[in-house]
Design a protein around this motif. Sequence first.
Motif, PDB file in Angstrom:
ATOM      1  N   VAL A  23       0.811  -1.217  -0.027  1.00  0.00           N
ATOM      2  CA  VAL A  23      -0.065  -0.023   0.095  1.00  0.00           C
ATOM      3  C   VAL A  23       0.891   1.327   0.072  1.00  0.00           C
ATOM      4  CG1 VAL A  23      -1.606   1.175   1.222  1.00  0.00           C
ATOM      5  CG2 VAL A  23      -2.063  -1.067   1.098  1.00  0.00           C
ATOM      6  N   ARG A  24       1.857   1.150   0.766  1.00  0.00           N
ATOM      7  CA  ARG A  24       2.745   2.536   0.742  1.00  0.00           C
ATOM      8  C   ARG A  24       3.525   2.625  -0.679  1.00  0.00           C
ATOM      9  NH1 ARG A  24       6.174   2.986   6.584  1.00  0.00           N
ATOM     10  NH2 ARG A  24       4.404   2.771   7.817  1.00  0.00           N
ATOM     11  N   GLN A  25       3.874   1.559  -1.105  1.00  0.00           N
ATOM     12  CA  GLN A  25       4.557   1.791  -2.422  1.00  0.00           C
ATOM     13  C   GLN A  25       3.439   1.828  -3.656  1.00  0.00           C
ATOM     14  OE1 GLN A  25       7.688   2.289  -1.001  1.00  0.00           O
ATOM     15  NE2 GLN A  25       8.368   1.506  -3.091  1.00  0.00           N
ATOM     16  N   HIS A  26       2.319   1.816  -3.418  1.00  0.00           N
ATOM     17  CA  HIS A  26       1.190   1.920  -4.393  1.00  0.00           C
ATOM     18  C   HIS A  26       1.419   0.870  -5.438  1.00  0.00           C
ATOM     19  CE1 HIS A  26       0.278   5.809  -2.565  1.00  0.00           C
ATOM     20  NE2 HIS A  26       1.636   6.016  -2.553  1.00  0.00           N
ATOM     21  N   VAL A  27       1.605  -0.487  -5.011  1.00  0.00           N
ATOM     22  CA  VAL A  27       1.898  -1.657  -5.934  1.00  0.00           C
ATOM     23  C   VAL A  27       1.156  -2.728  -5.219  1.00  0.00           C
ATOM     24  CG1 VAL A  27       4.059  -0.780  -7.049  1.00  0.00           C
ATOM     25  CG2 VAL A  27       4.018  -2.475  -4.816  1.00  0.00           C
ATOM     26  N   THR A  28       0.749  -3.501  -6.099  1.00  0.00           N
ATOM     27  CA  THR A  28       0.169  -4.881  -5.541  1.00  0.00           C
ATOM     28  C   THR A  28       1.331  -5.757  -4.771  1.00  0.00           C
ATOM     29  OG1 THR A  28       0.756  -6.351  -7.390  1.00  0.00           O
ATOM     30  CG2 THR A  28      -1.252  -4.877  -7.326  1.00  0.00           C
ATOM     31  N   GLU A 107      -7.978   4.772   4.025  1.00  0.00           N
ATOM     32  CA  GLU A 107      -6.907   5.293   4.101  1.00  0.00           C
ATOM     33  C   GLU A 107      -5.554   4.521   4.325  1.00  0.00           C
ATOM     34  OE1 GLU A 107      -7.235   8.159   7.288  1.00  0.00           O
ATOM     35  OE2 GLU A 107      -8.521   9.611   5.626  1.00  0.00           O
ATOM     36  N   HIS A 238      -7.352  -2.874  -1.426  1.00  0.00           N
ATOM     37  CA  HIS A 238      -5.956  -3.254  -1.241  1.00  0.00           C
ATOM     38  C   HIS A 238      -5.471  -3.526  -0.114  1.00  0.00           C
ATOM     39  CE1 HIS A 238      -7.200   0.738   0.963  1.00  0.00           C
ATOM     40  NE2 HIS A 238      -6.432   0.151   1.782  1.00  0.00           N
TER      41      HIS A 238
END
Length: 257
Positions: A23-28, A107, A238
């Motif tokens: 989630v922090r890296q905005h990837v799966t 969030e 996510h």
Amino acid sequence: MELRDLKAFVTLGEVLHFGQAAVRQHVTQSALSKQIRRLEEELGGELFERNARDVLAGNVGTLRIGFGVATKILVPAAIARFRAERPQVTIELNDLSTHHRLLALSEGKLDLGFCRLPAPKGWHALPVVEAHFVAVLPASYRDVRELADLVDKPLAILRRDKAPSFYDHLMNYLAQSGLRFRDIQYVNDFAAGVATAAAEIAWTLVPSSTTIEHPDVLTLPLRDGEACWTIGLIRPPHSKGPLIDAFWATIADMTPR
């Protein structure tokens, strides 16, 4: 060696949780796993050794769960069962209103939440608990048999800012009843509402999960369709990972079908 792979490694090292790091890296999560494997191949060895394998198996890490009064019995039992198999897992419990649970989930501040259904569109949901309204009455209201008998009595209800979902459902329920309750006052929590009824100041409406042990009140369960709702374990798309999946399976196993 790519910078994004190094950033992924640093993030995973900070949280030790593939789902949270993704989630922090905005990837799966699968993309994050590939980045870590790529780094390991370039460096010629495992970067996390046993810890990475434990994380992938859902045996270590932190699980952040939001809950409320409706699941006050289920949640401790589920956590005890879950940690009996995974003693190294840290559980963070957050007692929040449904509104604030949904916000924290969206969030990424919570992994899972026990919330009133239906869940937001596209989210995963597992029904777990049925709930309904209960009218809590002063002991002197012995002749009351239905809501219509209470229209001329003072009513105490929980302030909307304390539990927006509960308040909105309650107001909608009262409106649909066709009855008009004009003498309404507000309290800060359900316990205060029960105390108000015990003091014969006003009657109140609370969820069925509320502990009502006062000797000076009577209860009137309301079970018609509009007075009932379902609490479920939910998570946004996510929020994923072995640890989350494992707890989900624990709840599914404990929930009657």
